[in-house]
Design a protein around this motif. Structure first.
Motif, PDB file in Angstrom:
ATOM      1  N   GLU A   1      -1.504  -5.816 -27.153  1.00  0.00           N
ATOM      2  CA  GLU A   1      -1.808  -6.476 -28.497  1.00  0.00           C
ATOM      3  C   GLU A   1      -1.213  -5.738 -29.778  1.00  0.00           C
ATOM      4  N   GLU A   2      -1.383  -4.707 -29.651  1.00  0.00           N
ATOM      5  CA  GLU A   2      -1.026  -3.605 -30.862  1.00  0.00           C
ATOM      6  C   GLU A   2       0.506  -3.534 -31.177  1.00  0.00           C
ATOM      7  N   TYR A   3       0.985  -3.606 -29.734  1.00  0.00           N
ATOM      8  CA  TYR A   3       2.511  -3.813 -29.891  1.00  0.00           C
ATOM      9  C   TYR A   3       3.142  -4.969 -30.409  1.00  0.00           C
ATOM     10  N   ALA A   4       2.520  -6.028 -29.902  1.00  0.00           N
ATOM     11  CA  ALA A   4       2.921  -7.312 -30.442  1.00  0.00           C
ATOM     12  C   ALA A   4       2.855  -7.456 -31.968  1.00  0.00           C
ATOM     13  N   LYS A   5       1.968  -7.259 -32.502  1.00  0.00           N
ATOM     14  CA  LYS A   5       1.588  -6.996 -33.744  1.00  0.00           C
ATOM     15  C   LYS A   5       2.526  -6.018 -34.708  1.00  0.00           C
ATOM     16  N   SER A   6       2.776  -4.955 -33.951  1.00  0.00           N
ATOM     17  CA  SER A   6       3.684  -3.938 -34.906  1.00  0.00           C
ATOM     18  C   SER A   6       5.345  -4.256 -34.556  1.00  0.00           C
ATOM     19  N   GLU A   7       5.794  -4.734 -33.554  1.00  0.00           N
ATOM     20  CA  GLU A   7       6.944  -4.913 -33.144  1.00  0.00           C
ATOM     21  C   GLU A   7       8.003  -5.417 -34.148  1.00  0.00           C
ATOM     22  N   LYS A   8       7.620  -6.504 -34.941  1.00  0.00           N
ATOM     23  CA  LYS A   8       8.496  -6.893 -35.999  1.00  0.00           C
ATOM     24  C   LYS A   8       8.588  -5.868 -37.080  1.00  0.00           C
ATOM     25  N   GLY A   9       7.461  -5.115 -37.671  1.00  0.00           N
ATOM     26  CA  GLY A   9       7.574  -4.267 -38.428  1.00  0.00           C
ATOM     27  C   GLY A   9       8.277  -3.031 -38.081  1.00  0.00           C
ATOM     28  N   LEU A  10       8.388  -2.535 -36.787  1.00  0.00           N
ATOM     29  CA  LEU A  10       9.132  -1.363 -36.156  1.00  0.00           C
ATOM     30  C   LEU A  10      10.713  -1.926 -36.239  1.00  0.00           C
ATOM     31  N   ARG A  11      10.784  -3.231 -36.092  1.00  0.00           N
ATOM     32  CA  ARG A  11      12.515  -3.768 -35.867  1.00  0.00           C
ATOM     33  C   ARG A  11      12.813  -3.541 -37.483  1.00  0.00           C
ATOM     34  N   TYR A  12      11.947  -3.977 -38.307  1.00  0.00           N
ATOM     35  CA  TYR A  12      12.455  -3.772 -39.773  1.00  0.00           C
ATOM     36  C   TYR A  12      12.568  -2.344 -40.260  1.00  0.00           C
ATOM     37  N   GLN A  13      11.719  -1.646 -39.786  1.00  0.00           N
ATOM     38  CA  GLN A  13      11.938  -0.224 -40.206  1.00  0.00           C
ATOM     39  C   GLN A  13      13.251   0.570 -39.672  1.00  0.00           C
TER      40      GLN A  13
ATOM     41  N   LEU B   1       6.205  12.076 -24.768  1.00  0.00           N
ATOM     42  CA  LEU B   1       4.646  11.846 -24.122  1.00  0.00           C
ATOM     43  C   LEU B   1       4.749  12.637 -22.688  1.00  0.00           C
ATOM     44  N   PRO B   2       3.986  13.663 -22.620  1.00  0.00           N
ATOM     45  CA  PRO B   2       3.900  14.491 -21.564  1.00  0.00           C
ATOM     46  C   PRO B   2       3.650  13.637 -20.171  1.00  0.00           C
ATOM     47  N   LYS B   3       4.231  13.958 -19.135  1.00  0.00           N
ATOM     48  CA  LYS B   3       3.966  13.193 -17.935  1.00  0.00           C
ATOM     49  C   LYS B   3       2.902  14.364 -17.205  1.00  0.00           C
ATOM     50  N   LEU B   4       1.847  13.587 -17.030  1.00  0.00           N
ATOM     51  CA  LEU B   4       0.637  14.431 -16.402  1.00  0.00           C
ATOM     52  C   LEU B   4       0.840  14.689 -15.045  1.00  0.00           C
ATOM     53  N   THR B   5       0.626  16.036 -14.740  1.00  0.00           N
ATOM     54  CA  THR B   5       0.861  16.225 -13.136  1.00  0.00           C
ATOM     55  C   THR B   5      -0.724  16.701 -12.914  1.00  0.00           C
ATOM     56  N   GLU B   6      -1.241  16.180 -11.875  1.00  0.00           N
ATOM     57  CA  GLU B   6      -2.599  16.314 -11.285  1.00  0.00           C
ATOM     58  C   GLU B   6      -2.772  17.795 -10.804  1.00  0.00           C
ATOM     59  N   ASP B   7      -1.823  18.315  -9.883  1.00  0.00           N
ATOM     60  CA  ASP B   7      -2.070  19.587  -9.298  1.00  0.00           C
ATOM     61  C   ASP B   7      -1.274  20.675  -9.883  1.00  0.00           C
ATOM     62  N   PHE B   8      -1.166  20.739 -11.409  1.00  0.00           N
ATOM     63  CA  PHE B   8      -0.698  21.699 -12.226  1.00  0.00           C
ATOM     64  C   PHE B   8      -1.250  23.209 -11.776  1.00  0.00           C
ATOM     65  N   ASN B   9      -0.467  23.882 -11.807  1.00  0.00           N
ATOM     66  CA  ASN B   9      -0.926  25.568 -11.452  1.00  0.00           C
ATOM     67  C   ASN B   9      -0.921  26.380 -12.559  1.00  0.00           C
TER      68      ASN B   9
ATOM     69  N   TRP C   1       2.864   4.864 -25.749  1.00  0.00           N
ATOM     70  CA  TRP C   1       2.620   5.872 -26.819  1.00  0.00           C
ATOM     71  C   TRP C   1       1.488   5.396 -27.922  1.00  0.00           C
ATOM     72  N   ILE C   2       1.614   3.891 -27.921  1.00  0.00           N
ATOM     73  CA  ILE C   2       0.386   3.355 -28.836  1.00  0.00           C
ATOM     74  C   ILE C   2      -1.003   3.571 -28.108  1.00  0.00           C
ATOM     75  N   GLN C   3      -0.865   3.606 -26.994  1.00  0.00           N
ATOM     76  CA  GLN C   3      -2.355   4.045 -26.220  1.00  0.00           C
ATOM     77  C   GLN C   3      -2.840   5.211 -26.691  1.00  0.00           C
ATOM     78  N   THR C   4      -1.839   6.359 -27.032  1.00  0.00           N
ATOM     79  CA  THR C   4      -2.654   7.803 -27.239  1.00  0.00           C
ATOM     80  C   THR C   4      -2.615   8.075 -28.677  1.00  0.00           C
ATOM     81  N   VAL C   5      -1.851   7.280 -29.558  1.00  0.00           N
ATOM     82  CA  VAL C   5      -1.517   7.679 -30.968  1.00  0.00           C
ATOM     83  C   VAL C   5      -2.620   7.692 -31.703  1.00  0.00           C
ATOM     84  N   GLY C   6      -3.753   6.783 -31.564  1.00  0.00           N
ATOM     85  CA  GLY C   6      -4.812   6.930 -32.288  1.00  0.00           C
ATOM     86  C   GLY C   6      -6.069   7.745 -32.150  1.00  0.00           C
ATOM     87  N   GLU C   7      -6.963   7.642 -33.008  1.00  0.00           N
ATOM     88  CA  GLU C   7      -7.953   8.773 -32.698  1.00  0.00           C
ATOM     89  C   GLU C   7      -8.902   8.296 -31.432  1.00  0.00           C
ATOM     90  N   ASN C   8      -8.866   7.224 -30.955  1.00  0.00           N
ATOM     91  CA  ASN C   8      -9.592   6.815 -29.944  1.00  0.00           C
ATOM     92  C   ASN C   8      -8.394   6.224 -29.080  1.00  0.00           C
TER      93      ASN C   8
END
Length: 441
Positions: free
Chosen positions: A332-344, A91-99, A316-323
């Motif tokens: 909420e999405e993390y809570a739903k997917s945590e168990k699946g991620l652990r098993y993966q 995830l890129p760390k945003l810099t407001e004054d990037f030149n 990361w979940i905030q940025t990965v989808g189309e919206n």
């Protein structure tokens, strides 16, 4: 160019990619020259547009594009070279004054790292490996079913004990509308069964779902209600009779045996029972294996302890989808997917540590076996190798099918590994008892 990594903690790191003018200038200059060769600007001949004009018009966009290309390729190469096992994407760390007018640039990326953990397949557990047996009651039921299936169907005007009554169970409030074939003997009490005796096509019989069957789970089959709804369900349902038939049972003779299993394979009723028992228990074994696989999976998830870079994954979940998602939605999405991620992660480690690989021969053999079973269901008991191979070739030319079948092959390999290494108590049960155990009852 210089890439450095700061280890924030065991599960988080920040990578800084420093890019100098010398890294990107040759590529930017080349693209600008290509633009100049092909630029069509009024007042200038093609290829003769001043570079200063090209630079003014396209320079910044080309610079940004080339730096980003260089940045992504360099970061990807770094992750591979350093063998970093990351979760999600950097995830890129945003810099407001990037030149962008500066000559040199520094870009920072947050990384979520996969945790280190151990898997103990031999750990103590309370798992049960079920062995499902076809009992005498089931065998007699199957014999009667076969005799009816291959018998002669005779339509009737009025129902009697033992008749097949086709109709539809309905209850508007619960949304029940399911067409089935029943016999009066399927109900728990003789009183309920008698309600269906002497009825004609078009008659409506109303019954209560409370104690309708000897096992409430049968409501799932006959009424198509969910497992959560069957317990304690106490409503009236209407059964509208649409057809009444009786069956003159087929004789248990050699002609029937040959129809069922091929000429000469079965020659007596006792052999027929043994064959039914063998086929049924093979099917039961598949169901028992699936439960064992599911139970081991749950056990590993519950007992393999490790932390995850939760905050990173939520961002990361905030940025990965189309919206983009809000922080609350990502939570909420993390809570739903945590168990699946652990098993993966657990599954990946099991596969790696035990060198579970899928070869083309594995895939071909598995597909061939599936096809033969499907053909047998449609009466093709002895297909030629050429016929099976042709179907296998067609199936394996479909990428989606290859993916689906590969997952099934790996699941089978995992199951075999668990059977060998996970110590579980074996328990013989009838199929009805297994159903109760499966639903935790």
């Amino acid at each position: 160019m210089n890439i450095t990594r700061e280890q924030v903690d065991a599960l988080n790191a920040v990578v800084t990619v420093a890019i100098t003018k010398e890294d990107y200038k040759p590529k930017v200059d080349k693209v600008l020259q290509d633009y100049r060769k092909n630029a069509s600007i009024p007042g200038f001949r093609k290829g003769a547009v001043p570079m200063s004009l090209i630079q003014k018009q396209y320079g910044k966009a080309i610079l940004v594009d080339e730096v980003n290309k260089l940045l992504q390729s360099s970061l990807n190469d770094y992750l591979v070279e350093e063998k970093l096992d990351i979760l999600g994407n950097p995830l890129p760390k945003l810099t407001e004054d990037f030149n962008w007018d500066a000559d040199d640039y520094a870009f920072e990326f947050e990384l979520g790292l996969a945790p280190e953990f151990k898997i103990d397949l031999a750990a103590k557990n309370k798992l049960v490996k079920y062995i499902i047996k076809a009992d005498d009651t089931m065998l007699e039921e199957q014999l009667e079913r076969i005799q009816k299936q291959y018998g002669k169907l005779v339509s009737k005007e009025k129902s009697e004990e033992g008749d097949d009554i086709r109709g539809t169970f309905t209850n508007e409030e619960k949304g029940i509308n399911n067409t089935v074939t029943i016999t009066p003997s399927i109900f728990k009490t003789k009183t309920t069964g008698k309600k269906f005796i002497g009825k004609k096509v078009g008659d409506v019989v109303t019954v209560s779902t409370k104690n309708l069957f000897d096992d409430d789970h049968k409501l799932m089959d006959y009424l198509k209600v969910s497992h959560d709804d069957v317990h304690g369900l106490e409503i009236d349902v209407d059964f509208t009779i649409e057809e009444i038939n009786t069956t003159e049972k087929a004789e248990l003779n050699q002609e029937l045996f040959d129809k069922l299993f091929g000429e000469g394979v079965v020659t007596s009723v006792e052999q027929l029972k043994e064959k039914i028992k063998e086929d049924a228990e093979q099917q039961f074994a598949t169901q028992a294996d699936q439960k064992f696989l599911n139970d081991v999976t749950e056990f590993l998830i519950e007992n393999t302890k490790f932390d995850l870079p939760a905050e990173f994954l939520k961002k990361w979940i905030q940025t990965v989808g189309e919206n983009p998602l809000t922080a609350e939605q990502a939570e909420e999405e993390y809570a739903k997917s945590e168990k699946g991620l652990r098993y993966q992660l657990i599954e990946g480690k099991v596969i790696t540590e035990n060198n579970l690989q899928i070869t083309f021969d594995d895939l071909k053999a598995y597909t061939s076996d599936v096809i033969k079973k499907q053909m047998a269901q449609f009466g093709q008991m002895n297909p030629t190798d050429a016929d099976v191979d042709n179907i296998v070739s067609r199936v394996l030319s479909n990428k989606d099918e290859v993916k689906r079948l590969s997952e099934q092959v790996m699941s089978e390999k995992m199951l075999n590994l668990f059977k060998e290494n996970v110590k579980a108590k074996e328990k013989e049960v009838t199929y009805q008892d297994f159903i109760k155990e499966m639903y935790g009852e």
